[in-house]
Design a protein around this motif. Structure first.
Motif, PDB file in Angstrom:
ATOM      1  N   GLN A 375      40.569  35.956  32.119  1.00  0.00           N
ATOM      2  CA  GLN A 375      41.582  36.922  31.670  1.00  0.00           C
ATOM      3  C   GLN A 375      41.892  37.957  32.751  1.00  0.00           C
ATOM      4  N   MET A 376      40.961  38.130  33.691  1.00  0.00           N
ATOM      5  CA  MET A 376      41.045  39.231  34.637  1.00  0.00           C
ATOM      6  C   MET A 376      41.796  38.820  35.900  1.00  0.00           C
ATOM      7  N   PRO A 377      42.413  39.790  36.597  1.00  0.00           N
ATOM      8  CA  PRO A 377      42.982  39.498  37.915  1.00  0.00           C
ATOM      9  C   PRO A 377      41.870  38.991  38.835  1.00  0.00           C
ATOM     10  N   PRO A 378      42.130  37.988  39.650  1.00  0.00           N
ATOM     11  CA  PRO A 378      41.067  37.398  40.498  1.00  0.00           C
ATOM     12  C   PRO A 378      40.331  38.435  41.346  1.00  0.00           C
ATOM     13  N   GLU A 379      41.063  39.442  41.836  1.00  0.00           N
ATOM     14  CA  GLU A 379      40.424  40.411  42.727  1.00  0.00           C
ATOM     15  C   GLU A 379      39.470  41.339  41.979  1.00  0.00           C
ATOM     16  N   ASP A 380      39.529  41.363  40.614  1.00  0.00           N
ATOM     17  CA  ASP A 380      38.654  42.239  39.832  1.00  0.00           C
ATOM     18  C   ASP A 380      37.355  41.565  39.414  1.00  0.00           C
ATOM     19  N   VAL A 381      37.297  40.207  39.508  1.00  0.00           N
ATOM     20  CA  VAL A 381      36.156  39.472  38.953  1.00  0.00           C
ATOM     21  C   VAL A 381      34.880  39.764  39.727  1.00  0.00           C
ATOM     22  N   GLU A 382      34.919  39.628  41.054  1.00  0.00           N
ATOM     23  CA  GLU A 382      33.701  39.783  41.858  1.00  0.00           C
ATOM     24  C   GLU A 382      33.106  41.188  41.752  1.00  0.00           C
ATOM     25  N   PRO A 383      33.906  42.282  41.859  1.00  0.00           N
ATOM     26  CA  PRO A 383      33.319  43.619  41.706  1.00  0.00           C
ATOM     27  C   PRO A 383      32.685  43.824  40.335  1.00  0.00           C
ATOM     28  N   MET A 384      33.299  43.259  39.284  1.00  0.00           N
ATOM     29  CA  MET A 384      32.737  43.458  37.952  1.00  0.00           C
ATOM     30  C   MET A 384      31.413  42.717  37.806  1.00  0.00           C
ATOM     31  N   LEU A 385      31.341  41.463  38.265  1.00  0.00           N
ATOM     32  CA  LEU A 385      30.097  40.699  38.166  1.00  0.00           C
ATOM     33  C   LEU A 385      28.996  41.340  38.996  1.00  0.00           C
ATOM     34  N   ARG A 386      29.369  41.923  40.147  1.00  0.00           N
ATOM     35  CA  ARG A 386      28.384  42.603  40.988  1.00  0.00           C
ATOM     36  C   ARG A 386      27.818  43.828  40.261  1.00  0.00           C
ATOM     37  N   ASP A 387      28.689  44.592  39.608  1.00  0.00           N
ATOM     38  CA  ASP A 387      28.241  45.753  38.850  1.00  0.00           C
ATOM     39  C   ASP A 387      27.387  45.323  37.658  1.00  0.00           C
TER      40      ASP A 387
END
Length: 692
Positions: A375-387
């Protein structure tokens, strides 16, 4: 002839001051530096009971009780410079009363003498003692409230209530009973705790019925507090066993206060007893009511804990219904109008509520595991999973904002919050949380930030560019007015055609400056530093504060160093109050504005009372209360937004002071107004007070 005229005038002045001295309401003494009384007015004669002839033979130390006489020498040394101190005076009959004395050195027939004005502060001392007692009892009740939270032993709490009751009521005994509604006809009182009872008395009052001749029985019967100021003369106790038991125990007075819960349910009784006849004061009974509320809370809490234990046992017997309970909670989760989720430690979703799936436009099969990241913009996925992984590592609460594309391609901003779910060993097994749609909130935040930016732009434009234009226009108008007057090309009656636009520009500039200062105070806060009022008053430009062409007199006194807790903006407070008096006065009559500064004491702390009073049209009572609020002003012909007085209130309250307006002539607002500003003295000023 001239000498005779001067002597006659001096004699008249002397007669006038002698009349004032004799008729003053406050007691006044004039003494020599060694303390010998030189003169005394009628008020001091009435206050101490000595005749004037007796006083003139006495030293001021003779008017002090023995405990205060060693201080006389120090007080005399301070009196030459002028001082205010508190001590005690002793009347002729030996009674002692507290006084506050204001002294000042004066020249009398060319010799140094001390003038002392004595004020009886008995009532003030009583009020202060009442405040101290209130603070002590309030602290006692607060400590008991804290103990109620931490102390689990009911017996300990009951004894602490007994101690508090004895301290508040100044009694010798105390007892606490619990109401048992199931016992007897209409319920009975059971003795929970007591202080001072003999074993025989405790046994006798172990159970009390409503028909008992004790005060607790009467209070139970009447559902209100019951007092017996003297057991021996109490009519309803006459000939009863209760009266005999009271007297055998040494009890002469007693009161009983019912304990009611916050819902009005009777749970017990709290009584105090005295070994002497005693009538409790209203203040003692008020604090007793507060203690009774706490005692009722404790009894109610203990009963609730007992009920809780019973419920826990029942819950243990119902563990077989756990699956049914889980299904119930799941159903509740489906009804909540925001997304509830449960996921594993890797972030893979195990459960999503239907409300979130409807918003996202995806099925659970599409969302499970890490499918929700689609559902998320691709550029938002990695920072969220890292957090997310960082949160799992430390076991912290999860809080994260992210964007998604929901049903029908609609964009959403989601606030995701979660908590770790741990097993009996404290190990995290999964996470549970909510997804809250904050899209509308974010849009409003953006709009608000844009509005603030626009407001700042307009403020900068008004505060700089428009104000510069005003200043330029005022400069040219002033030059034009001076040139026309010097060349006599402008008749006196026509000067208002130049003065009025000049005055309008000055008002506009003051308004802009007030708005700028209010904005700065709102955003930056108010700093406080020592400020000497003497310097502030000396720097005021009286001529600029007067209106052009008006008959205005502004009196600003010379004062000794008077350091207060304020800042350099206090000058604006005085300017606003003075210009406010000028602006709202009638142009047809002369205006007199008086500014005064006097020391004042509030609870032994030094303050400075600054007053600005005028003989203008005054302020009606219905306007006084709202005068210092934004966009409020008096009903005058003058134009304005009320920002000047709002700035005054903002500054004074920021200094931890007070400001108000009152009639110059009490009871007649048409005789002019008096604005009063009370400012706390700086720490250095307070430290110089006698006794500190």
């Amino acid at each position: 002839m001239e000498n005779e005229r001067q002597k006659a005038e001096a004699s008249q002045d002397n007669d006038f001051y002698r009349l004032v001295f004799k008729s003053a309401r406050d007691p006044i003494l004039i003494i020599r530096p060694d303390g010998q009384v030189i003169d005394a007015n009628n008020a001091i004669v009435e206050a101490v009971g000595y005749s004037k002839e007796e006083l003139l033979k006495m030293n001021v130390a003779d008017l002090r009780p023995p405990s205060e006489r060693p201080k006389v020498a120090d007080h005399l040394r301070q009196s030459s410079e002028g001082t205010i101190f508190q001590t005690e005076y002793m009347r002729k009959d030996g009674s002692v009363f507290p006084v506050e004395i204001s002294t000042k050195g004066v020249l009398l027939n060319g010799k140094l003498a001390f003038l002392g004005i004595i004020r009886d502060i008995t009532e003030r001392k009583r009020a202060e003692e009442a405040i101290v007692a209130d603070l002590r009892d309030t602290h006692l009740l607060h400590s008991l409230s804290v103990r109620m939270i931490s102390e689990g032993d009911g017996k300990v709490l009951y004894q602490e209530i007994m101690d508090a009751a004895v301290a508040i009521m100044h009694s010798d005994y105390a007892s606490m009973q619990i109401f048992v509604p199931e016992r007897g006809d209409g319920g009975e009182l059971y003795l929970l705790a007591y202080r001072g009872f003999t074993p025989e008395a405790a046994k006798f009052w172990e159970w009390v019925q409503a028909d008992s001749a004790s005060t607790c029985g009467m209070a139970l019967r009447s559902c209100r507090r019951f007092l017996a100021p003297d057991v021996e003369t109490c009519e309803f106790m006459a000939g009863s066993e209760d009266r005999a038991t009271y007297l055998q125990t040494g009890i002469r007075a007693v009161q009983s206060t019912p304990l009611y819960t916050r819902t009005g349910k009777l749970v017990g009784m709290l009584s105090t007893h005295w070994s002497r006849p005693y009538q409790p004061s209203e203040r003692e009974l008020q604090f007793m009511d507060l203690l009774a509320r706490q005692a009722a809370d404790i009894i109610e809490r203990k009963r609730a804990e007992e009920e809780r234990e019973r419920l826990l046992k029942e819950l243990d017997a119902q563990r077989r219904k756990l699956e049914e309970s889980v299904n119930i909670y799941r159903a509740i989760g489906e009804m909540i109008p925001f997304g509830i989720w449960i996921c594993g430690l890797d972030g893979g979703v195990k459960y999503y509520s239907q409300s979130y799936m409807d918003m996202a436009g995806m099925t659970f099969e599409e969302l499970k595991e890490l499918g929700w990241t689609r559902q998320m913009p691709p550029e938002d996925v990695e920072p969220m999973l890292r957090d997310w992984k960082e949160c799992i590592t430390h076991g912290d609460f999860w809080t994260y904002e992210h964007r998604i594309t929901g049903a029908n391609g609609q964009k959403h901003v989601i606030l995701s919050r979660g908590v770790p779910i741990k097993d009996e060993e404290g190990k995290t097994t999964c996470w549970a949380g909510i997804n809250l749609d904050i899209t509308e909130l974010k849009e409003k935040e953006a709009a608000l930030l844009d509005a603030i930016t626009q407001a700042d732009l307009y403020m900068d434009l008004m505060g700089h560019d428009i104000n510069n234009i005003n200043q330029t226009a005022m400069g040219f108008l002033e030059l034009a007015l001076m040139a026309l007057e010097s060349k006599r090309k402008l008749e006196p009656e026509d000067t208002h055609m130049v003065e009025r636009p000049l005055k309008a520009l000055q008002t506009s500039s003051r308004l802009i400056e007030n708005v700028r200062k209010i904005k700065k105070l709102t955003s930056d806060g108010i700093t406080i530093e020592p400020i000497d009022l003497r310097k502030v008053l000396a720097d005021l430009d009286i001529q600029s504060l007067s209106s052009n062409g008006r008959d205005v007199t502004i009196n600003i006194p010379e004062i000794p160093p008077s350091v207060v807790r304020a800042n350099e903006l206090f000058r604006d407070v005085l300017i606003n109050l003075i210009t406010n008096a000028v602006k709202h006065s009638s142009e047809e009559k002369p205006l007199l504005v008086n500014l005064n500064v006097d020391p004042a004491f509030i609870e032994d702390s030094l303050y400075y009372k600054c007053t600005v009073e005028d003989n203008g049209p005054g302020i009606p009572d219905d306007v006084k209360g709202k005068l210092f609020h934004r966009f409020q002003r008096g009903a005058t012909r003058a134009h304005g937004k009320g920002l000047g007085l709002y700035l005054v209130r903002t500054l004074v309250e920021g200094y931890r002071g007070k400001v108000w307006v009152e009639d110059r002539v009490p009871g007649d607002h048409t005789q002019g107004a008096r604005f009063v500003v009370m400012l706390p003295a700086s720490d250095c000023q307070n430290s110089c007070l006698p006794g500190k």
